[in-house]
Design a protein around this motif. Structure first.
Motif, PDB file in Angstrom:
ATOM      1  N   SER A 165      56.149  65.349 -30.348  1.00  0.00           N
ATOM      2  CA  SER A 165      55.670  64.562 -29.292  1.00  0.00           C
ATOM      3  C   SER A 165      54.349  63.830 -29.645  1.00  0.00           C
ATOM      4  CB  SER A 165      55.434  65.233 -28.229  1.00  0.00           C
ATOM      5  OG  SER A 165      54.453  66.423 -28.132  1.00  0.00           O
TER       6      SER A 165
ATOM      7  N   ASP B  28      61.799  70.763 -33.419  1.00  0.00           N
ATOM      8  CA  ASP B  28      62.308  69.844 -32.445  1.00  0.00           C
ATOM      9  C   ASP B  28      63.857  69.837 -32.352  1.00  0.00           C
ATOM     10  OD1 ASP B  28      62.957  66.882 -31.022  1.00  0.00           O
ATOM     11  OD2 ASP B  28      60.700  67.246 -30.769  1.00  0.00           O
ATOM     12  N   ASP B  29      64.471  69.588 -31.223  1.00  0.00           N
ATOM     13  CA  ASP B  29      65.752  69.783 -31.018  1.00  0.00           C
ATOM     14  C   ASP B  29      66.460  68.407 -31.392  1.00  0.00           C
ATOM     15  OD1 ASP B  29      66.127  72.424 -30.254  1.00  0.00           O
ATOM     16  OD2 ASP B  29      66.020  72.403 -28.213  1.00  0.00           O
ATOM     17  N   ASP B  30      65.691  67.400 -31.402  1.00  0.00           N
ATOM     18  CA  ASP B  30      66.299  66.067 -31.931  1.00  0.00           C
ATOM     19  C   ASP B  30      66.725  66.198 -33.402  1.00  0.00           C
ATOM     20  OD1 ASP B  30      66.947  63.618 -32.112  1.00  0.00           O
ATOM     21  OD2 ASP B  30      65.183  62.686 -31.409  1.00  0.00           O
ATOM     22  N   LYS B  31      68.164  66.241 -33.613  1.00  0.00           N
ATOM     23  CA  LYS B  31      68.668  66.501 -35.035  1.00  0.00           C
ATOM     24  C   LYS B  31      68.364  65.216 -35.665  1.00  0.00           C
ATOM     25  CE  LYS B  31      72.698  69.092 -33.625  1.00  0.00           C
ATOM     26  NZ  LYS B  31      71.818  70.176 -32.957  1.00  0.00           N
ATOM     27  N   GLU B  32      68.229  63.917 -35.050  1.00  0.00           N
ATOM     28  CA  GLU B  32      67.672  62.923 -35.956  1.00  0.00           C
ATOM     29  C   GLU B  32      66.463  63.025 -36.448  1.00  0.00           C
ATOM     30  OE1 GLU B  32      67.902  59.211 -33.842  1.00  0.00           O
ATOM     31  OE2 GLU B  32      70.194  59.193 -33.489  1.00  0.00           O
ATOM     32  N   LEU B  33      65.446  64.039 -35.970  1.00  0.00           N
ATOM     33  CA  LEU B  33      64.006  64.135 -36.651  1.00  0.00           C
ATOM     34  C   LEU B  33      64.005  65.181 -37.767  1.00  0.00           C
ATOM     35  CD1 LEU B  33      61.969  64.354 -33.467  1.00  0.00           C
ATOM     36  CD2 LEU B  33      62.009  62.477 -35.262  1.00  0.00           C
TER      37      LEU B  33
ATOM     38  N   SER C 256      58.043  70.674 -30.742  1.00  0.00           N
ATOM     39  CA  SER C 256      58.123  69.150 -30.012  1.00  0.00           C
ATOM     40  C   SER C 256      57.343  68.112 -30.797  1.00  0.00           C
ATOM     41  CB  SER C 256      57.608  68.868 -28.741  1.00  0.00           C
ATOM     42  OG  SER C 256      58.028  67.671 -28.179  1.00  0.00           O
TER      43      SER C 256
END
Length: 218
Positions: free
Chosen positions: A10, A33-38, A8
């Motif tokens: 975060s 992190d699962d947020d592909k934009e990251l 994460s």
């Protein structure tokens, strides 16, 4: 030096990054992190290497789940367990300023930030997060995935349930308990036992009737 991957990207991960770098406890490989934009982004000098499930690829690195919610930490640990990751893969991150005497126990995956104090006979479960200046008094027993915001203070012999969450500068009276998945609001003073799953607020703390009503009508 052991390698470490933070799960994460975060605010908590950034705090752990700063702590670990200053203490030299681990060599930070990066974040997941699962947020592909990251993907490919650098967070405070640490690269985001992929999604959470990619943790299985880094067989030589320890892991630390840096989500502020105990429920979310639990979900990630259970998810990775289904992929074959054992509890032994998790690191424990404890700031050098933490008072941690002999006879106290801290479970794997836990994060204790600056000036946390454990006095005597304290037991913290796995994946517990304690933000700065939390105080655990004698014989406190904290279950897995519990979360303590900055300045929380527990009296002696307190029991904190699984994935319970205590807000900033809240306090819990000696020999009382906060149940599994329960929440205590910011600045609340708990003088009696908080049942499982309930949210208590105020001084003295009481059940949050507004939130209960909203849940009943959801």
């Amino acid at each position: 030096m052991s390698e470490l991957i933070l799960i994460s990207a975060s605010g908590l991960a950034r705090e752990v990054l700063a702590m670990v770098r200053s203490s030299g406890q681990y060599d930070i490989v990066g974040l997941l992190d699962d947020d592909k934009e990251l993907a490919g982004v650098t967070v405070d000098g640490a690269p985001v290497l992929g999604g959470i499930d990619d943790a299985v690829k880094f067989i030589h690195a320890f892991l630390l789940v840096c989500m502020s919610s105990g429920r979310r930490r639990q979900a990630v640990v259970e998810r990775l367990a289904r992929l074959g990751l054992q509890e032994s893969r998790y690191a424990t991150a404890i700031d050098p300023s933490v008072q941690y005497p002999e006879g106290c126990r801290v479970g794997r995956g836990s994060i204790l930030l600056r000036n946390v104090t454990l006095t005597a006979g304290v037991t913290l479960g796995a994946h517990v997060v304690a933000m700065p200046s939390v105080t655990f008094s004698h014989d406190d027993d904290v279950a897995d995935f519990a979360t303590f915001a900055a300045g929380v203070s527990l009296g002696g012999g307190v029991r904190i349930g699984r994935a319970a969450c205590l807000g900033m500068h809240s306090s819990v009276r000696d020999r009382t308990s906060v149940g599994d998945y329960a929440s205590v609001g910011m600045g609340a003073a708990v003088l009696s036992n908080v049942p499982d799953g309930e949210t208590w607020v105020g001084v003295p703390a009481h059940e949050n009737d507004v939130q209960v009503f909203a849940q009943d009508n959801h």
